[in-house]
Motif scaffolding. Structure first.
Motif, PDB file in Angstrom:
ATOM      1  N   ALA A   1       0.833  -1.200   0.000  1.00 12.26           N
ATOM      2  CA  ALA A   1       0.000   0.000   0.000  1.00 12.26           C
ATOM      3  C   ALA A   1       0.868   1.251   0.000  1.00 12.26           C
ATOM      4  CB  ALA A   1      -0.917  -0.001   1.226  1.00 12.26           C
ATOM      5  N   GLU A   2       0.316   2.333  -0.515  1.00 15.08           N
ATOM      6  CA  GLU A   2       1.027   3.608  -0.465  1.00 15.08           C
ATOM      7  C   GLU A   2       1.284   3.979   0.990  1.00 15.08           C
ATOM      8  OE1 GLU A   2      -1.284   6.425  -2.623  1.00 15.08           O
ATOM      9  OE2 GLU A   2      -1.472   5.108  -4.354  1.00 15.08           O
ATOM     10  N   GLY A   3       2.510   4.389   1.271  1.00 13.22           N
ATOM     11  CA  GLY A   3       2.893   4.692   2.642  1.00 13.22           C
ATOM     12  C   GLY A   3       3.211   3.461   3.456  1.00 13.22           C
ATOM     13  N   GLY A   4       3.095   2.261   2.844  1.00 11.76           N
ATOM     14  CA  GLY A   4       3.327   1.015   3.560  1.00 11.76           C
ATOM     15  C   GLY A   4       4.806   0.720   3.758  1.00 11.76           C
ATOM     16  N   THR A   5       5.083  -0.255   4.611  1.00 11.02           N
ATOM     17  CA  THR A   5       6.454  -0.627   4.976  1.00 11.02           C
ATOM     18  C   THR A   5       6.783  -2.013   4.447  1.00 11.02           C
ATOM     19  OG1 THR A   5       6.421   0.718   6.987  1.00 11.02           O
ATOM     20  CG2 THR A   5       8.035  -1.055   6.906  1.00 11.02           C
ATOM     21  N   LEU A   6       7.981  -2.148   3.908  1.00 15.81           N
ATOM     22  CA  LEU A   6       8.492  -3.418   3.419  1.00 15.81           C
ATOM     23  C   LEU A   6       9.774  -3.749   4.167  1.00 15.81           C
ATOM     24  CD1 LEU A   6       8.691  -5.767   1.358  1.00 15.81           C
ATOM     25  CD2 LEU A   6       9.840  -4.167  -0.196  1.00 15.81           C
ATOM     26  N   VAL A   7       9.846  -4.943   4.752  1.00 12.23           N
ATOM     27  CA  VAL A   7      11.044  -5.417   5.441  1.00 12.23           C
ATOM     28  C   VAL A   7      11.651  -6.540   4.611  1.00 12.23           C
ATOM     29  CG1 VAL A   7      11.990  -6.446   7.541  1.00 12.23           C
ATOM     30  CG2 VAL A   7      10.122  -4.781   7.703  1.00 12.23           C
ATOM     31  N   LEU A   8      12.886  -6.343   4.175  1.00 11.46           N
ATOM     32  CA  LEU A   8      13.575  -7.315   3.335  1.00 11.46           C
ATOM     33  C   LEU A   8      14.789  -7.863   4.060  1.00 11.46           C
ATOM     34  CD1 LEU A   8      13.628  -5.451  -0.108  1.00 11.46           C
ATOM     35  CD2 LEU A   8      11.965  -7.147   0.689  1.00 11.46           C
ATOM     36  N   ALA A   9      15.022  -9.162   3.948  1.00 12.68           N
ATOM     37  CA  ALA A   9      16.203  -9.790   4.539  1.00 12.68           C
ATOM     38  C   ALA A   9      16.527 -11.055   3.749  1.00 12.68           C
ATOM     39  CB  ALA A   9      15.969 -10.102   6.014  1.00 12.68           C
ATOM     40  N   GLY A  10      17.667 -11.655   4.098  1.00 13.82           N
ATOM     41  CA  GLY A  10      18.132 -12.835   3.388  1.00 13.82           C
ATOM     42  C   GLY A  10      19.232 -12.500   2.405  1.00 13.82           C
ATOM     43  N   LEU A  11      19.692 -11.250   2.424  1.00 12.36           N
ATOM     44  CA  LEU A  11      20.734 -10.794   1.527  1.00 12.36           C
ATOM     45  C   LEU A  11      21.983 -10.427   2.321  1.00 12.36           C
ATOM     46  CD1 LEU A  11      20.197  -7.069   0.931  1.00 12.36           C
ATOM     47  CD2 LEU A  11      18.277  -8.423   1.778  1.00 12.36           C
ATOM     48  N   LEU A  12      23.121 -10.511   1.663  1.00  9.54           N
ATOM     49  CA  LEU A  12      24.379 -10.093   2.264  1.00  9.54           C
ATOM     50  C   LEU A  12      24.594  -8.592   2.048  1.00  9.54           C
ATOM     51  CD1 LEU A  12      26.516 -13.098   1.047  1.00  9.54           C
ATOM     52  CD2 LEU A  12      26.124 -12.512   3.454  1.00  9.54           C
ATOM     53  N   LYS A  13      25.515  -8.016   2.819  1.00 11.13           N
ATOM     54  CA  LYS A  13      25.789  -6.579   2.689  1.00 11.13           C
ATOM     55  C   LYS A  13      26.143  -6.197   1.262  1.00 11.13           C
ATOM     56  CE  LYS A  13      27.371  -5.577   7.413  1.00 11.13           C
ATOM     57  NZ  LYS A  13      28.535  -5.162   8.249  1.00 11.13           N
ATOM     58  N   ASN A  14      26.936  -7.042   0.590  1.00  7.03           N
ATOM     59  CA  ASN A  14      27.360  -6.690  -0.760  1.00  7.03           C
ATOM     60  C   ASN A  14      26.261  -6.878  -1.798  1.00  7.03           C
ATOM     61  OD1 ASN A  14      27.277  -9.470  -1.050  1.00  7.03           O
ATOM     62  ND2 ASN A  14      29.483  -9.727  -1.287  1.00  7.03           N
ATOM     63  N   GLN A  15      25.095  -7.370  -1.368  1.00  9.27           N
ATOM     64  CA  GLN A  15      23.950  -7.508  -2.270  1.00  9.27           C
ATOM     65  C   GLN A  15      22.897  -6.431  -2.044  1.00  9.27           C
ATOM     66  OE1 GLN A  15      22.967 -11.491  -0.931  1.00  9.27           O
ATOM     67  NE2 GLN A  15      23.894 -12.426  -2.739  1.00  9.27           N
ATOM     68  N   ALA A  16      23.080  -5.633  -0.994  1.00 10.73           N
ATOM     69  CA  ALA A  16      22.051  -4.672  -0.597  1.00 10.73           C
ATOM     70  C   ALA A  16      21.795  -3.624  -1.681  1.00 10.73           C
ATOM     71  CB  ALA A  16      22.419  -4.005   0.722  1.00 10.73           C
ATOM     72  N   ASP A  17      22.840  -3.105  -2.313  1.00 11.16           N
ATOM     73  CA  ASP A  17      22.653  -2.050  -3.307  1.00 11.16           C
ATOM     74  C   ASP A  17      21.809  -2.536  -4.487  1.00 11.16           C
ATOM     75  OD1 ASP A  17      24.076  -0.259  -1.799  1.00 11.16           O
ATOM     76  OD2 ASP A  17      25.956  -0.486  -2.923  1.00 11.16           O
ATOM     77  N   ALA A  18      22.081  -3.759  -4.945  1.00 10.18           N
ATOM     78  CA  ALA A  18      21.317  -4.299  -6.072  1.00 10.18           C
ATOM     79  C   ALA A  18      19.850  -4.483  -5.695  1.00 10.18           C
ATOM     80  CB  ALA A  18      21.922  -5.621  -6.534  1.00 10.18           C
ATOM     81  N   VAL A  19      19.600  -4.972  -4.481  1.00 12.41           N
ATOM     82  CA  VAL A  19      18.217  -5.153  -4.034  1.00 12.41           C
ATOM     83  C   VAL A  19      17.513  -3.804  -3.910  1.00 12.41           C
ATOM     84  CG1 VAL A  19      16.763  -5.937  -2.117  1.00 12.41           C
ATOM     85  CG2 VAL A  19      18.696  -7.339  -2.882  1.00 12.41           C
ATOM     86  N   LEU A  20      18.199  -2.829  -3.336  1.00 12.04           N
ATOM     87  CA  LEU A  20      17.596  -1.500  -3.177  1.00 12.04           C
ATOM     88  C   LEU A  20      17.278  -0.865  -4.524  1.00 12.04           C
ATOM     89  CD1 LEU A  20      19.699  -0.090  -0.212  1.00 12.04           C
ATOM     90  CD2 LEU A  20      17.236  -0.562  -0.218  1.00 12.04           C
ATOM     91  N   ARG A  21      18.157  -1.025  -5.508  1.00 18.72           N
ATOM     92  CA  ARG A  21      17.888  -0.465  -6.840  1.00 18.72           C
ATOM     93  C   ARG A  21      16.601  -1.027  -7.424  1.00 18.72           C
ATOM     94  NH1 ARG A  21      23.533  -0.877  -7.569  1.00 18.72           N
ATOM     95  NH2 ARG A  21      23.306  -2.905  -8.615  1.00 18.72           N
ATOM     96  N   ALA A  22      16.395  -2.330  -7.230  1.00 17.09           N
ATOM     97  CA  ALA A  22      15.195  -2.961  -7.775  1.00 17.09           C
ATOM     98  C   ALA A  22      13.930  -2.384  -7.155  1.00 17.09           C
ATOM     99  CB  ALA A  22      15.258  -4.472  -7.546  1.00 17.09           C
ATOM    100  N   TYR A  23      13.983  -2.045  -5.877  1.00 20.10           N
ATOM    101  CA  TYR A  23      12.782  -1.542  -5.206  1.00 20.10           C
ATOM    102  C   TYR A  23      12.617  -0.035  -5.361  1.00 20.10           C
ATOM    103  CZ  TYR A  23      11.755  -6.140  -3.545  1.00 20.10           C
ATOM    104  OH  TYR A  23      11.419  -7.463  -3.514  1.00 20.10           O
ATOM    105  N   ARG A  24      13.697   0.679  -5.584  1.00 16.43           N
ATOM    106  CA  ARG A  24      13.554   2.105  -5.888  1.00 16.43           C
ATOM    107  C   ARG A  24      12.802   2.296  -7.192  1.00 16.43           C
ATOM    108  NH1 ARG A  24      19.249   2.606  -4.179  1.00 16.43           N
ATOM    109  NH2 ARG A  24      19.296   3.463  -2.058  1.00 16.43           N
TER     110      ARG A  24
END
Length: 324
Positions: free
Chosen positions: A253-276
């Protein structure tokens, strides 16, 4: 127990997450299975230990080997272990986890429950998400911090629920919410149902109840029908998280919160790009070892396309999810 045996095989983290209890393998009595990291933060270096009551025959060994295809070329034999309670032996290295207001334990290691903590009994070796791994701990801490800040959730879903633990925790924090848990593995949903019974969690489709679905990602009529969600938790792997970004972004939902895990630190940027790309921004992060838990928020749109329905029975337009 006078005759206990153990078979040890290498496996990958993906195989460890997919491992189910042995009672569906036609082995009687069923072995106790336990997975653990051999090398910290290396998804290819995990271990599977299978504890048997009595010396396993070739069929039993083959059934366990089938759980870890990556070990096909590994030569190993079952070995006899000293007289002991084999279930306790298989869980001897497991300690309870105290994360925020949550205390996660097995039947064998309950110990003294900290004052004010909500205990959850989650047995080892059934599905991923016992609280032992940093990814699950990070999610528990993130959810707890959200509640401390006064954030609310009326309609939530735990995608890739494993044992059901994160769904249970969210239901404790927001007891009036509609709650859903899904997993691609039907056995994990069976485990979640069992754990719900152990922990006093009601199953059903109403508020204060947990609805369950077997689904790859969000491809299920129940998951589509209950969207959009104001809280989505997904503790899986970086690759699937990236692949699911469009459908998860649409279901939030708009304004909603998503919690993501299961990724390593060096994978965080790629995951964040996909959700941005889906209109989400990073709102917080908790790193537990090399495993970050990311908290994202979805921007609010304005105009006639704005989604107003939230949860079962809500009124207003819903997004066209198409084929998830």
């Amino acid at each position: 127990m006078s005759d206990s045996w153990k078979l040890t095989l290498p496996c990958t983290r993906a195989e460890a997450e997919a491992i189910d209890a042995a009672d569906d393998f036609g082995i009687d009595p069923a072995p106790v299975l336990m997975t653990s990291e051999e090398v910290a933060d290396d998804p290819l270096r995990w271990r599977l230990d299978a504890y048997f009551e009595g010396r396993p025959d070739k069929a039993a060994i083959a059934a366990v080997r089938a759980l870890a295809p990556s070990s096909a070329k590994t030569k190993t034999t079952a070995e006899r272990v000293p007289d002991a309670d084999w279930i306790t032996l298989s869980q001897s290295g497991i300690e309870p986890v105290h994360a925020g207001r949550f205390y996660v334990h097995t039947d064998a290691n309950k110990g003294a429950i900290p004052a004010g903590a909500r205990p959850f009994r989650i047995e080892a070796s059934r599905a991923f998400g016992t609280g032992q791994h940093e990814t699950t701990t990070g999610c528990l801490l993130t959810l707890d911090a959200m509640r401390v800040r006064g954030e609310r959730a009326r309609n939530l879903v735990d995608i890739g629920t494993g044992t059901g633990l994160l769904a249970f925790a969210a239901m404790h924090l927001w007891p009036g919410a509609y709650a859903t848990a899904s997993d691609i593995d039907a056995a994990s949903i069976d485990v979640t149902a069992e754990n719900a019974g152990l922990n006093g969690i009601a199953l059903g489709n109403g508020p204060r109840e947990l609805a369950l679905a077997v689904a790859p990602g969000l491809e299920h009529p129940l998951l589509i029908g209950r969207a959009p969600y104001d809280l989505i938790v997904a503790n899986i792997l970086a690759g699937p998280l990236i692949a699911l970004a469009p459908s998860i972004g649409m279901a939030l939902a708009e304004g909603g919160t998503l919690v993501l895990a299961g990724l390593l630190k060096n994978q965080a940027d790629a995951v964040l790009r996909a959700y941005r790309r889906q209109g989400l921004r990073l709102a917080g992060r908790i790193d537990t070892g090399d495993w970050p838990a990311l908290r994202l928020r979805k921007r609010v749109r304005h105009g006639h396309d704005r989604v107003t329905r939230l949860g079962p029975g809500g009124a207003g337009e819903t997004p066209g999810f198409g084929n998830w």
